[in-house]
Scaffold this motif. Sequence first.
Motif, PDB file in Angstrom:
ATOM      1  N   GLY A 171      23.852  46.591 -18.477  1.00 11.01           N
ATOM      2  CA  GLY A 171      24.506  45.299 -18.225  1.00 11.01           C
ATOM      3  C   GLY A 171      24.674  44.478 -19.497  1.00 11.01           C
ATOM      4  O   GLY A 171      24.271  44.900 -20.582  1.00 11.01           O
ATOM      5  N   HIS A 172      25.257  43.299 -19.338  1.00 13.91           N
ATOM      6  CA  HIS A 172      25.510  42.402 -20.476  1.00 13.91           C
ATOM      7  C   HIS A 172      24.594  41.185 -20.430  1.00 13.91           C
ATOM      8  O   HIS A 172      24.117  40.792 -19.363  1.00 13.91           O
ATOM      9  N   ILE A 173      24.421  40.570 -21.600  1.00 16.44           N
ATOM     10  CA  ILE A 173      23.713  39.290 -21.694  1.00 16.44           C
ATOM     11  C   ILE A 173      24.717  38.249 -22.195  1.00 16.44           C
ATOM     12  O   ILE A 173      25.399  38.482 -23.196  1.00 16.44           O
ATOM     13  N   VAL A 174      24.814  37.121 -21.476  1.00 19.23           N
ATOM     14  CA  VAL A 174      25.563  35.968 -22.001  1.00 19.23           C
ATOM     15  C   VAL A 174      24.555  34.849 -22.196  1.00 19.23           C
ATOM     16  O   VAL A 174      23.850  34.473 -21.263  1.00 19.23           O
ATOM     17  N   GLU A 175      24.461  34.371 -23.426  1.00 18.74           N
ATOM     18  CA  GLU A 175      23.478  33.322 -23.724  1.00 18.74           C
ATOM     19  C   GLU A 175      24.148  31.952 -23.787  1.00 18.74           C
ATOM     20  O   GLU A 175      25.221  31.806 -24.368  1.00 18.74           O
ATOM     21  N   VAL A 176      23.503  30.953 -23.188  1.00 15.81           N
ATOM     22  CA  VAL A 176      23.977  29.563 -23.276  1.00 15.81           C
ATOM     23  C   VAL A 176      22.848  28.765 -23.896  1.00 15.81           C
ATOM     24  O   VAL A 176      21.772  28.637 -23.311  1.00 15.81           O
ATOM     25  N   ASN A 177      23.073  28.239 -25.093  1.00 12.17           N
ATOM     26  CA  ASN A 177      22.007  27.523 -25.789  1.00 12.17           C
ATOM     27  C   ASN A 177      22.651  26.655 -26.866  1.00 12.17           C
ATOM     28  O   ASN A 177      23.742  26.962 -27.345  1.00 12.17           O
ATOM     29  N   VAL A 178      21.963  25.607 -27.263  1.00 11.40           N
ATOM     30  CA  VAL A 178      22.497  24.763 -28.337  1.00 11.40           C
ATOM     31  C   VAL A 178      22.336  25.422 -29.712  1.00 11.40           C
ATOM     32  O   VAL A 178      22.980  25.017 -30.674  1.00 11.40           O
ATOM     33  N   ARG A 179      21.431  26.409 -29.797  1.00 11.06           N
ATOM     34  CA  ARG A 179      21.265  27.112 -31.081  1.00 11.06           C
ATOM     35  C   ARG A 179      20.907  28.574 -30.831  1.00 11.06           C
ATOM     36  O   ARG A 179      20.675  28.968 -29.689  1.00 11.06           O
ATOM     37  N   SER A 180      20.854  29.365 -31.907  1.00 14.66           N
ATOM     38  CA  SER A 180      20.555  30.780 -31.697  1.00 14.66           C
ATOM     39  C   SER A 180      19.059  30.968 -31.445  1.00 14.66           C
ATOM     40  O   SER A 180      18.242  30.121 -31.802  1.00 14.66           O
ATOM     41  N   ALA A 217      20.874  40.313 -29.119  1.00 17.43           N
ATOM     42  CA  ALA A 217      21.026  41.254 -28.009  1.00 17.43           C
ATOM     43  C   ALA A 217      22.145  40.822 -27.051  1.00 17.43           C
ATOM     44  O   ALA A 217      22.499  41.565 -26.141  1.00 17.43           O
ATOM     45  N   ALA A 218      22.683  39.616 -27.268  1.00 14.82           N
ATOM     46  CA  ALA A 218      23.681  39.078 -26.324  1.00 14.82           C
ATOM     47  C   ALA A 218      25.077  39.610 -26.640  1.00 14.82           C
ATOM     48  O   ALA A 218      25.457  39.744 -27.802  1.00 14.82           O
ATOM     49  N   THR A 219      25.846  39.895 -25.587  1.00 16.81           N
ATOM     50  CA  THR A 219      27.246  40.280 -25.779  1.00 16.81           C
ATOM     51  C   THR A 219      28.026  39.057 -26.254  1.00 16.81           C
ATOM     52  O   THR A 219      28.875  39.145 -27.138  1.00 16.81           O
ATOM     53  N   ILE A 220      27.726  37.904 -25.628  1.00 18.79           N
ATOM     54  CA  ILE A 220      28.389  36.644 -25.993  1.00 18.79           C
ATOM     55  C   ILE A 220      27.321  35.552 -26.066  1.00 18.79           C
ATOM     56  O   ILE A 220      26.457  35.480 -25.189  1.00 18.79           O
ATOM     57  N   ALA A 221      27.414  34.692 -27.087  1.00 15.88           N
ATOM     58  CA  ALA A 221      26.523  33.524 -27.158  1.00 15.88           C
ATOM     59  C   ALA A 221      27.403  32.274 -27.154  1.00 15.88           C
ATOM     60  O   ALA A 221      28.198  32.081 -28.076  1.00 15.88           O
ATOM     61  N   LEU A 222      27.290  31.481 -26.106  1.00 20.44           N
ATOM     62  CA  LEU A 222      28.074  30.241 -26.023  1.00 20.44           C
ATOM     63  C   LEU A 222      27.184  29.100 -26.510  1.00 20.44           C
ATOM     64  O   LEU A 222      26.099  28.873 -25.964  1.00 20.44           O
ATOM     65  N   ARG A 223      27.650  28.378 -27.528  1.00 20.63           N
ATOM     66  CA  ARG A 223      26.850  27.300 -28.104  1.00 20.63           C
ATOM     67  C   ARG A 223      27.251  25.965 -27.471  1.00 20.63           C
ATOM     68  O   ARG A 223      28.424  25.593 -27.514  1.00 20.63           O
ATOM     69  N   GLY A 224      26.271  25.265 -26.907  1.00 19.81           N
ATOM     70  CA  GLY A 224      26.549  23.958 -26.325  1.00 19.81           C
ATOM     71  C   GLY A 224      25.480  23.608 -25.322  1.00 19.81           C
ATOM     72  O   GLY A 224      24.574  24.421 -25.049  1.00 19.81           O
ATOM     73  N   GLU A 225      25.560  22.402 -24.791  1.00 17.41           N
ATOM     74  CA  GLU A 225      24.549  21.957 -23.829  1.00 17.41           C
ATOM     75  C   GLU A 225      24.829  22.574 -22.462  1.00 17.41           C
ATOM     76  O   GLU A 225      25.998  22.680 -22.044  1.00 17.41           O
ATOM     77  N   ALA A 226      23.767  22.962 -21.796  1.00 13.53           N
ATOM     78  CA  ALA A 226      23.907  23.660 -20.516  1.00 13.53           C
ATOM     79  C   ALA A 226      24.709  22.826 -19.505  1.00 13.53           C
ATOM     80  O   ALA A 226      25.491  23.375 -18.728  1.00 13.53           O
TER      81      ALA A 226
END
Length: 252
Positions: A217-226, A232-241
Amino acid sequence: MEQGQWREARRLVREAGRVVALTGAGISAESGVPTFRDAGGLWRSYRPEELATPEALIRDPRTVLEWYAWRRSRLSRCRPNAGHRALARFFLKRGEAGLVTQNVDGLHTHAALEEAGDAPPDPALPIELHGAVGRDRCNGCETRWPAEPLADSLPRCASCGDLRRPDVVLFGETLDPEVLERARLLAERADLCLVVGTSAVVYPAAALPLATRESGGHIVEVNVRSTALTEAATIALRGEAGTVLPALLDCC
Ligand code: OAD
């Protein structure tokens, strides 16, 4: 690039059969709940070994119980934010897999109750890996009760006489094996793990997204920083949840 990442993240959410979300303290930051390791986080001002270990509970139970009473009183003023609500709506709509949290603040449950308007089904209710600060349990026989205000004498279990303590996992304690197994199965079977507002340094929680990835499967990360998990994430979206989650999930 940024737009491409958003498009790809939405596609992954839309096309995933089973989605699991793992949340941490960052999702509750916009509700006024302090995180642990950011600037202003709890572990920047307090020492966990004095407040959140089984040894501290035996050595100085009143200090530990007073600290949790203080956290409860802070939490009683906090409400779910747009991030909690977007996840609750998503899992009410998409019942495959579900929500796993490290948070003990109960805000996912409040959001599910608010969004469902009635008894929410299981996937919208969180699996609480680290327990819930709104509950007490006996340190000996494991009986559980809703939390009560701290009185002058230490609270005791009516059945066995042992100490009544918050139903949270302290440093050095193991997680409830049944709770962990439920979370692990969800992660292993998920096509997508959405990882929100966690530094991903506390195990075994941090291993759950890796279980999704290891089973294809994939990992999508939502976080203000790395974080420790970003690579390990396919996509990292930077911003407030509270901004990213409604924008990501409401249209999928
Ligand atoms: P941390 O304090 O370690 O991490 C919080 C994460 O949230 C960081 O990665 C921040 O960048 C991110 N963050 C902050 N504000 C955010 C926002 N508005 N939107 C999105 N992300 C944001 O907290 P946890 O990872 O949850 O354990 O900590 C894990 C465990 O360590 C906790 O459950 C607790 C603690 O010791 C126990 O109490 C057993």
